[in-house]
Design an enzyme around this catalytic site. Structure first.
Site, PDB file in Angstrom:
ATOM      1  N   CYS A  11      -4.508  -0.562   6.488  1.00 29.19           N
ATOM      2  CA  CYS A  11      -4.503  -0.411   7.950  1.00 29.19           C
ATOM      3  C   CYS A  11      -4.804   1.019   8.367  1.00 29.19           C
ATOM      4  CB  CYS A  11      -3.155  -0.831   8.513  1.00 29.19           C
ATOM      5  SG  CYS A  11      -2.724  -2.490   8.028  1.00 29.19           S
ATOM      6  N   ASN A  24      -2.185   2.286  14.756  1.00 26.64           N
ATOM      7  CA  ASN A  24      -2.351   2.811  13.402  1.00 26.64           C
ATOM      8  C   ASN A  24      -3.006   4.191  13.395  1.00 26.64           C
ATOM      9  OD1 ASN A  24      -1.030   0.753  12.102  1.00 26.64           O
ATOM     10  ND2 ASN A  24      -2.852  -0.516  11.920  1.00 26.64           N
ATOM     11  N   THR A  31     -11.511  -7.944   7.971  1.00 26.90           N
ATOM     12  CA  THR A  31     -12.554  -7.122   8.607  1.00 26.90           C
ATOM     13  C   THR A  31     -12.580  -5.771   7.893  1.00 26.90           C
ATOM     14  OG1 THR A  31     -10.887  -6.565  10.277  1.00 26.90           O
ATOM     15  CG2 THR A  31     -12.585  -8.146  10.926  1.00 26.90           C
ATOM     16  N   TYR A  47       0.512   2.321  -2.547  1.00 29.17           N
ATOM     17  CA  TYR A  47       0.214   3.211  -1.416  1.00 29.17           C
ATOM     18  C   TYR A  47       1.461   3.603  -0.648  1.00 29.17           C
ATOM     19  CZ  TYR A  47       0.453  -0.236   2.430  1.00 29.17           C
ATOM     20  OH  TYR A  47       0.869  -1.150   3.359  1.00 29.17           O
ATOM     21  N   HIS A  92      14.598  18.389  17.821  1.00 23.43           N
ATOM     22  CA  HIS A  92      14.210  18.402  19.234  1.00 23.43           C
ATOM     23  C   HIS A  92      14.107  16.940  19.683  1.00 23.43           C
ATOM     24  CE1 HIS A  92      11.788  18.675  22.808  1.00 23.43           C
ATOM     25  NE2 HIS A  92      11.862  20.010  22.788  1.00 23.43           N
ATOM     26  N   LYS A 115      -4.189  -2.184  19.282  1.00 27.26           N
ATOM     27  CA  LYS A 115      -3.880  -2.389  17.850  1.00 27.26           C
ATOM     28  C   LYS A 115      -4.419  -1.222  17.013  1.00 27.26           C
ATOM     29  CE  LYS A 115      -3.608  -4.031  13.661  1.00 27.26           C
ATOM     30  NZ  LYS A 115      -2.453  -4.404  12.899  1.00 27.26           N
ATOM     31  N   ASP A 133      -9.548 -22.192   4.182  1.00 26.36           N
ATOM     32  CA  ASP A 133      -9.932 -21.021   3.396  1.00 26.36           C
ATOM     33  C   ASP A 133     -11.099 -21.399   2.490  1.00 26.36           C
ATOM     34  OD1 ASP A 133      -8.288 -18.189   2.891  1.00 26.36           O
ATOM     35  OD2 ASP A 133      -9.724 -18.719   1.312  1.00 26.36           O
ATOM     36  N   TYR A 142      -2.604 -12.767   4.101  1.00 22.43           N
ATOM     37  CA  TYR A 142      -1.293 -12.212   4.438  1.00 22.43           C
ATOM     38  C   TYR A 142      -0.835 -12.581   5.852  1.00 22.43           C
ATOM     39  CZ  TYR A 142      -0.699  -9.307   0.297  1.00 22.43           C
ATOM     40  OH  TYR A 142      -0.485  -8.876  -0.989  1.00 22.43           O
TER      41      TYR A 142
HETATM   42  N1  SAJ Z   1       2.747   7.869   5.146  1.00 12.34           N
HETATM   43  C1  SAJ Z   1       2.848   9.258   5.029  1.00 12.34           C
HETATM   44  N2  SAJ Z   1       3.728   9.939   5.827  1.00 12.34           N
HETATM   45  C2  SAJ Z   1       4.521   9.290   6.731  1.00 12.34           C
HETATM   46  C3  SAJ Z   1       4.428   7.874   6.851  1.00 12.34           C
HETATM   47  C4  SAJ Z   1       3.534   7.182   6.046  1.00 12.34           C
HETATM   48  O1  SAJ Z   1       2.149   9.891   4.233  1.00 12.34           O
HETATM   49  O2  SAJ Z   1       5.295   9.975   7.431  1.00 12.34           O
HETATM   50  C5  SAJ Z   1       1.755   7.117   4.344  1.00 12.34           C
HETATM   51  C6  SAJ Z   1       2.332   6.055   3.441  1.00 12.34           C
HETATM   52  O3  SAJ Z   1       2.779   6.581   2.227  1.00 12.34           O
HETATM   53  C7  SAJ Z   1       1.123   5.143   3.265  1.00 12.34           C
HETATM   54  C8  SAJ Z   1       0.421   5.209   4.623  1.00 12.34           C
HETATM   55  O4  SAJ Z   1       0.926   6.383   5.237  1.00 12.34           O
HETATM   56  O5  SAJ Z   1       0.241   5.636   2.289  1.00 12.34           O
HETATM   57  C9  SAJ Z   1       0.596   3.985   5.503  1.00 12.34           C
HETATM   58  O6  SAJ Z   1       1.916   3.540   5.515  1.00 12.34           O
HETATM   59  P1  SAJ Z   1       2.631   2.901   6.808  1.00 12.34           P
HETATM   60  O7  SAJ Z   1       3.978   2.426   6.420  1.00 12.34           O
HETATM   61  O8  SAJ Z   1       2.589   3.855   7.923  1.00 12.34           O
HETATM   62  O9  SAJ Z   1       1.662   1.739   7.274  1.00 12.34           O
HETATM   63  P2  SAJ Z   1       1.160   0.319   6.743  1.00 12.34           P
HETATM   64  O10 SAJ Z   1      -0.308   0.475   6.524  1.00 12.34           O
HETATM   65  O11 SAJ Z   1       1.958  -0.263   5.636  1.00 12.34           O
HETATM   66  O12 SAJ Z   1       1.458  -0.594   8.033  1.00 12.34           O
HETATM   67  C10 SAJ Z   1       0.940  -0.241   9.307  1.00 12.34           C
HETATM   68  C11 SAJ Z   1       2.040  -0.375  10.338  1.00 12.34           C
HETATM   69  N3  SAJ Z   1       1.620   0.254  11.578  1.00 12.34           N
HETATM   70  C12 SAJ Z   1       2.371   1.153  12.203  1.00 12.34           C
HETATM   71  O13 SAJ Z   1       3.457   1.529  11.816  1.00 12.34           O
HETATM   72  C13 SAJ Z   1       1.792   1.704  13.471  1.00 12.34           C
HETATM   73  C14 SAJ Z   1       2.375  -1.837  10.549  1.00 12.34           C
HETATM   74  O14 SAJ Z   1       3.286  -2.019  11.619  1.00 12.34           O
HETATM   75  C15 SAJ Z   1       1.097  -2.639  10.868  1.00 12.34           C
HETATM   76  O15 SAJ Z   1       1.405  -4.012  10.912  1.00 12.34           O
HETATM   77  C16 SAJ Z   1       0.099  -2.443   9.756  1.00 12.34           C
HETATM   78  O16 SAJ Z   1      -0.159  -1.040   9.627  1.00 12.34           O
HETATM   79  C17 SAJ Z   1      -1.155  -3.218  10.099  1.00 12.34           C
HETATM   80  O17 SAJ Z   1      -1.335  -4.334   9.555  1.00 12.34           O
HETATM   81  O18 SAJ Z   1      -1.914  -2.784  10.946  1.00 12.34           O
END
Ligand code: SAJ
Length: 425
Positions: A258, A208, A82, A314, A242, A204, A30, A10
């Site tokens: 992530c 997350n 990883t 997800y 707020h 990084k 790869d 990806y």
């Molecule tokens: N989720 C909730 N409540 C929320 C927000 C999300 O339950 O308020 C859940 C989602 O349904 C999902 C999970 O959290 O199951 C993760 O979703 P996400 O959109 O927050 O994250 P990812 O894993 O798709 O992408 C994240 C992103 N990181 C951040 O926003 C800090 C992305 O920018 C990164 O590139 C990616 O991780 C990565 O590769 O690290």
């Protein structure tokens, strides 16, 4: 510049293609010979808008070639997976990074740059990668320039974000940072943040982890509100007015490659100092069981035994089911003896239509926030045995008349006869 990119997933593939687009001679490496053959024929194996077109153009320019064998280059970029290890704290498995390093080291020469893009535990660069380079007789920062440059892109928008997002450049020394910045400077238009390797690694992971901890707080709030008979969603909406508050949204749990993975890399390196992160993981991991418990309570009052899950991915509007809490919820519902049908318009191997999945059902359980679920058409609900929707993502905006709609805001009202709802407000 000649660039070798190891790992064409990806992140590695779009990165390789962008370097090729901006004039570099890129070899993508790869392990999968099937994949490299496909790529050389102009076909990509992942879903990413714009990528296949850019690959075709890079091939026409003669700037990209995919191979299973590393080749000599001026800069090497490692973008291999990883995963978590199966140990106590689910630490970071760096074996693919180690293997990638081992594969390129015979080709590395004085003046080259090596960049690790893979998400890694803090101190991996100094404790593991740097010694590997030094073992080959090089001085890091003088002969070889070593940096960790994590990506932060969102699947679906990678080609844009790789160019425009700010990029952290974490060198082992200042000279390493400067050298790695010249590599990315050829196409990155976002800010290039100069840092040390350890700062880049932890930054990084903390991005997350921040999100994971905040989602845990929202999930905990949903449980507390349900217990107290208060509308959690209204509380979040009001609190967020707020100017300095941003409560996240509760859901069925946290999935993806992530948020459900990265916090463990930090936790495993400092278990005694990471109590909040560990608790957040525990709370988010508890959500599938919590959802199942709520469903059991809702179903106890209904006729029939059939449940229809809406959404297996997800998160919304993607086809990615990695670490999806929906999988655990489906399995637990099956174990509990329910007949479970699944509808997900984004997952092609799931063949049931919404109508078929709902026929004879007593509950629609929404687990992904796909746009298709904004309005639940009456032809889905008409043939239900008992018409109820439990929307864990608070995505549904309209349902037919006679359909009972439940989310984390009013769950307590519906289950008021259950003993955990102590007060109705
Ligand atoms: N989720 C909730 N409540 C929320 C927000 C999300 O339950 O308020 C859940 C989602 O349904 C999902 C999970 O959290 O199951 C993760 O979703 P996400 O959109 O927050 O994250 P990812 O894993 O798709 O992408 C994240 C992103 N990181 C951040 O926003 C800090 C992305 O920018 C990164 O590139 C990616 O991780 C990565 O590769 O690290």
């Amino acid at each position: 510049m000649k660039i070798t990119v190891i790992g064409l997933g990806y992140i590695g593939l779009p990165t390789a293609i962008l370097f090729a687009k901006y004039g570099h001679k890129v070899t993508g490496i790869d392990l999968s010979s099937w994949m490299t053959t496909q790529l050389n024929a102009g076909f990509i194996h992942i879903e990413e808008p714009g990528l296949e077109q850019e690959l075709k153009e890079a091939l026409l320019l003669g700037n990209f070639y995919a191979s299973t064998q590393p080749v000599s280059a001026d800069a090497y970029i490692i973008a291999v997976p990883t995963p978590n290890k199966a140990d106590k704290y689910q630490s970071c498995d760096t074996s693919y990074v180690e293997a990638a390093m081992t594969s390129i080291l015979p080709y590395v020469k004085t003046g080259d740059t090596i960049i690790v893009e893979s998400t890694i535990a803090p101190r991996t660069m100094v404790d593991m990668v740097q010694p590997m380079v030094e073992k080959n007789g090089f001085t890091v920062g003088k002969d070889i320039f070593l940096a960790h440059c994590p990506e932060r892109v969102l699947p679906g928008n990678i080609m844009h974000e790789l160019i425009h997002n700010p990029r952290i450049i974490g060198g082992i020394t200042d000279a390493c940072t400067k050298k790695a910045a010249t590599v990315y400077g050829t196409f990155v238009q976002g800010e290039m943040i100069e840092a040390r390797a350890g700062e880049a690694e932890l930054s990084k992971l903390m991005e997350n982890t921040y999100r994971d901890v905040n989602i845990a707080l929202a999930n905990e709030l949903a449980k507390i509100s349900n217990r107290l008979g208060i509308d959690a969603l209204r509380v979040i909406e009001m609190a967020n007015k707020h100017p300095r508050v941003n409560l996240h949204q509760p859901g069925p749990g946290v999935g993806g490659h992530c948020l459900a993975v990265d916090p463990y890399f930090v936790i495993a390196t400092a278990p005694e100092q990471s109590l909040l992160m560990q608790t957040a993981r525990t709370i988010n991991n508890s959500m599938p069981a919590y959802v199942v418990q709520q469903v059991q309570a809702l179903m106890a009052e209904r006729e029939g035994n059939q449940i229809t899950i809406f959404g297996m991915t997800y998160k919304g509007n993607i086809d990615d089911m990695r670490e999806s809490p929906a999988t655990e919820i489906r399995d637990k519902l099956n174990e509990a003896g329910f007949e479970v049908r699944v509808f997900d318009p984004h997952v092609t191997e799931l063949l049931l239509t919404g109508e078929e999945a709902c026929e004879g059902s007593s509950l629609i359980l929404v687990l992904s926030d796909h746009d298709e679920f904004l309005n639940i058409p009456t032809n889905y609900t008409d043939k239900m045995r008992d018409k109820m929707i439990f929307d864990t993502k608070n995505i549904v905006q309209s349902v037919g008349a006679k359909v009972k709609y439940v989310n984390y805001g009013n769950l307590h009202k519906i289950k008021i006869s259950q003993k955990e709802a102590v007060v109705q407000v």
